[in-house]
Motif scaffolding. Structure first.
Motif, PDB file in Angstrom:
ATOM      1  N   SER A 122       0.850  -1.196   0.000  1.00  0.00           N
ATOM      2  CA  SER A 122       0.000   0.000   0.000  1.00  0.00           C
ATOM      3  C   SER A 122       0.886   1.246   0.000  1.00  0.00           C
ATOM      4  O   SER A 122       2.097   1.158   0.244  1.00  0.00           O
ATOM      5  CB  SER A 122      -0.882   0.003   1.246  1.00  0.00           C
ATOM      6  OG  SER A 122      -0.097   0.319   2.374  1.00  0.00           O
ATOM      7  N   GLY A 123       0.278   2.399  -0.269  1.00  0.00           N
ATOM      8  CA  GLY A 123       1.053   3.645  -0.333  1.00  0.00           C
ATOM      9  C   GLY A 123       1.849   3.902   0.937  1.00  0.00           C
ATOM     10  O   GLY A 123       3.029   4.244   0.899  1.00  0.00           O
ATOM     11  N   GLY A 124       1.199   3.705   2.078  1.00  0.00           N
ATOM     12  CA  GLY A 124       1.875   3.947   3.359  1.00  0.00           C
ATOM     13  C   GLY A 124       3.014   2.966   3.582  1.00  0.00           C
ATOM     14  O   GLY A 124       4.097   3.346   4.055  1.00  0.00           O
ATOM     15  N   GLN A 125       2.766   1.706   3.217  1.00  0.00           N
ATOM     16  CA  GLN A 125       3.839   0.706   3.356  1.00  0.00           C
ATOM     17  C   GLN A 125       4.992   1.029   2.421  1.00  0.00           C
ATOM     18  O   GLN A 125       6.155   0.903   2.791  1.00  0.00           O
ATOM     19  CB  GLN A 125       3.286  -0.688   3.042  1.00  0.00           C
ATOM     20  CG  GLN A 125       2.342  -1.212   4.113  1.00  0.00           C
ATOM     21  CD  GLN A 125       1.677  -2.511   3.689  1.00  0.00           C
ATOM     22  OE1 GLN A 125       1.407  -2.722   2.508  1.00  0.00           O
ATOM     23  NE2 GLN A 125       1.415  -3.371   4.647  1.00  0.00           N
ATOM     24  N   GLN A 126       4.643   1.462   1.199  1.00  0.00           N
ATOM     25  CA  GLN A 126       5.695   1.821   0.243  1.00  0.00           C
ATOM     26  C   GLN A 126       6.562   2.948   0.806  1.00  0.00           C
ATOM     27  O   GLN A 126       7.785   2.927   0.679  1.00  0.00           O
ATOM     28  CB  GLN A 126       5.085   2.272  -1.086  1.00  0.00           C
ATOM     29  CG  GLN A 126       4.509   1.139  -1.895  1.00  0.00           C
ATOM     30  CD  GLN A 126       4.105   1.578  -3.291  1.00  0.00           C
ATOM     31  OE1 GLN A 126       4.316   2.704  -3.697  1.00  0.00           O
ATOM     32  NE2 GLN A 126       3.520   0.662  -4.035  1.00  0.00           N
ATOM     33  N   GLN A 127       5.910   3.922   1.452  1.00  0.00           N
ATOM     34  CA  GLN A 127       6.684   5.042   1.975  1.00  0.00           C
ATOM     35  C   GLN A 127       7.603   4.569   3.105  1.00  0.00           C
ATOM     36  O   GLN A 127       8.753   4.989   3.190  1.00  0.00           O
ATOM     37  CB  GLN A 127       5.742   6.168   2.428  1.00  0.00           C
ATOM     38  CG  GLN A 127       6.426   7.498   2.688  1.00  0.00           C
ATOM     39  CD  GLN A 127       7.106   8.091   1.460  1.00  0.00           C
ATOM     40  OE1 GLN A 127       7.950   7.448   0.830  1.00  0.00           O
ATOM     41  NE2 GLN A 127       6.755   9.305   1.100  1.00  0.00           N
TER      42      GLN A 127
END
Lengths: 317, 253
Positions: B151-156
């Motif tokens: 997910s976007g947050g995990q990617q960050q």
């Protein structure tokens, strides 16, 4: 509102005229829609027509020669008595010449794409890009001429051959011709690699070379392979050049230094002398059909790879 | 320059072509503190933070004057290798930008390019970085999945882990939560507070509450100028400059 009351003030007859005018406008719009739809779908019609003709004209040969011995027969003697229709020499000629062309155009095309995209400054790019594209606009007969006049005597002298018109010659010229295709498509692929990938790489202390090798090229890899496949498709379908410089001998080539007769050259050279409706005529159509299938498969594969490439880089188009 | 500074900019001017993006910026970044840079769009805050690891050099037609120090050494000197600086000063970007590789490779990349070959060492460092970035529990069973499936947050957080793997001294965050939802944003903020113990952090943010929540010091940029720089508490409670006050109270920006 002012406009509305003005219209209302003009009475029933002008109202009808206005209605008619609107109706006409709608009909006109529909008409344009149909015209453009017809134009757009015409290419589909042509494609179906071409496949239909290729099928119809090539099928009769297979009642005389079974498909297996047509494809893998070692002898192409269409005018002998009895004739032999084995196109293996022609297929192998095409394969050799195309692979040879790849050896020339992949390093040239991909290399110049890398230079254009990664190294060249704005000015250099402005000069080089149009130059490479001009290469694509030179007519193939001119390339062929160049091959006959310059490359042929050169090869003959260097390798002391009976003739310089060989698979190597055709490979070299075809490679040059496919270079702009490979270069501009590979350059597109490289330029689609988002800047954020490069930045991420620089941010952990990678230098330019590492970023190029480990991030940019893998990310653009499938795009570059698409470029190479379309370059191959371009090379294998090219006719005039191979007709002029490949030498034209329909025998299975053992080295690149022998004259060869690729499929396209065979069709172009023999169509004029094959009696219409005869076995030779149908055999040439069958070659064309096989060639069509090969390039069709190349293009499909290229499309599949490039779609995966866009998904990978998050480009939705 | 004061010895207690981790990084420090002295009279920094920066130009895109002829347009001046930064005017005479003097700003100190203290060790093991979070320094936030706030300001409206186009005020030069991202431009400034990207100077701190010499990232703006990759943009053509730019000019930079002034000095930027890292541990007392001027990083703009011609003899300084920008690659070395970027290893010591890591950066996390606005949009999560994992490589199209698997999770493990994303993290090990930084080690590989810094010529670390020992496999055991790399594995340990990857695990350590993922744990530090509070991502380990979520990905430990799928280290070899594509990073793009996160997910976007995990990617960050993966991008943060990628930075941590090369053991930088300073971490720069360029609007790290701009494309994240509130829950992911909170996780990243908690992470920043946690990382403060080991790293010096500078964060550019649009979000004033975020600056108030995570930072110790705050600088307010406006039209390429550093208007005010002070302890975060001071900036938010009793700013000296009326422009800072106007911005913080939402009168513009």
């Amino acid at each position: 509102m002012a406009c509305l009351s003005w219209k209302r003030g003009r009475g029933p007859s002008s109202c009808r005229a206005q209605f008619l005018g609107e109706h006409m406008a709608r009909v006109k719009e529909k008409l344009y829609e149909w015209i453009f739809a017809a134009l757009a779908f015409s290419s589909l019609v042509f494609l179906i027509g071409i496949v239909w003709v290729l099928c119809k004209e090539s099928l009769p040969i297979f009642s005389r020669v079974p498909l297996g011995s047509f494809l893998f027969g070692k002898f192409w003697y269409p005018t002998y008595c009895p004739p032999e229709f084995g196109i293996l020499p022609l297929i192998l000629s095409s394969v050799w010449v195309t692979l040879g062309a790849m050896v020339v155009c992949v390093p040239l095309g991909v290399g110049s794409a890398l230079y254009l995209n990664e190294v060249a400054n704005f000015r250099q790019r402005q000069i080089l890009k149009p130059m490479i594209e001009i290469l694509a606009s030179i007519p193939s007969v001119v390339y062929g001429f160049f091959g006959v006049v310059l490359v042929t005597p050169f090869l003959q002298k260097v390798f002391s051959l009976p003739t310089g018109m060989t698979a190597l010659n055709a490979s070299f010229i075809l490679g040059l011709m496919a270079t702009p295709t490979v270069c501009s498509l590979a350059e597109d692929a490289l330029s689609y690699v988002p800047r954020s990938f490069r930045e991420a790489s620089f941010a952990v202390g990678a230098d330019r070379w590492q970023t190029l090798i480990k991030v940019v090229i893998p990310a653009a890899g499938s795009g570059i392979s698409t470029a190479i496949i379309l370059g191959m498709s371009r090379a294998i379908g090219e006719t005039m050049t191979v007709l002029m410089v490949a030498g034209g001998a329909a025998v299975i080539p053992k080295t690149l230094l022998e004259p060869v007769r690729p499929m396209t050259a065979a069709i172009a050279a023999e169509m004029g002398e094959a009696p219409m409706g005869g076995d030779h005529y149908h055999a040439l159509f069958a070659i064309a059909f096989i060639l069509f299938i090969i390039t069709f498969v190349f293009n499909i594969v290229a499309e599949i790879i490039s779609r995966r490439f866009r998904i990978k880089l998050g480009i939705s188009r | 320059m004061d010895d207690s500074m981790k990084m420090c900019s002295e009279n920094v001017n920066f130009f895109y072509g002829r347009q001046q993006a930064l005017k005479e910026i003097n700003l100190n970044i203290l060790p093991n503190k979070v320094t936030a840079i706030i300001g409206p769009s186009g005020c030069g805050k991202s431009t400034f933070i990207r100077l701190l690891n010499r990232m703006n050099e990759l943009v053509p037609h730019t000019t930079l004057t002034g000095r930027i120090y890292l541990d007392g050494q001027d990083i703009l000197m011609p003899c300084v290798d920008p690659v070395e600086i970027r290893r010591r000063v890591g950066m996390v970007f606005q949009k999560p930008n994992p490589f199209p590789k698997n999770i493990f490779e994303n993290i090990s990349y930084g080690l590989e390019v810094n010529s670390i070959r020992n496999k055991r060492f790399i594995e340990e460092r990857v695990v350590e970085s993922l744990k530090k970035a509070a991502l380990w529990d979520e990905v430990k069973d799928r280290l070899y999945d594509s990073a793009l499936n996160l997910s976007g947050g995990q990617q960050q957080r993966l991008c943060i882990a990628r930075c941590l793997a090369v053991k930088p001294e300073v971490l720069l965050f360029d609007e790290p939560c701009a494309s994240l939802d509130p829950i992911s944003t909170r996780k990243v903020e908690e992470l920043i507070l946690e990382l403060k113990k080991d790293y010096t952090i500078a964060i550019v943010t649009h979000n004033m509450q975020q600056a108030a929540r995570v930072s110790d010091y705050t600088g307010f940029f406006l039209l390429g100028e550093l208007i005010e720089f002070d302890k975060t508490e001071k900036i938010f409670k009793a700013p000296e400059d009326h422009r800072t006050e106007d911005y913080i109270t939402g009168r513009f920006g």
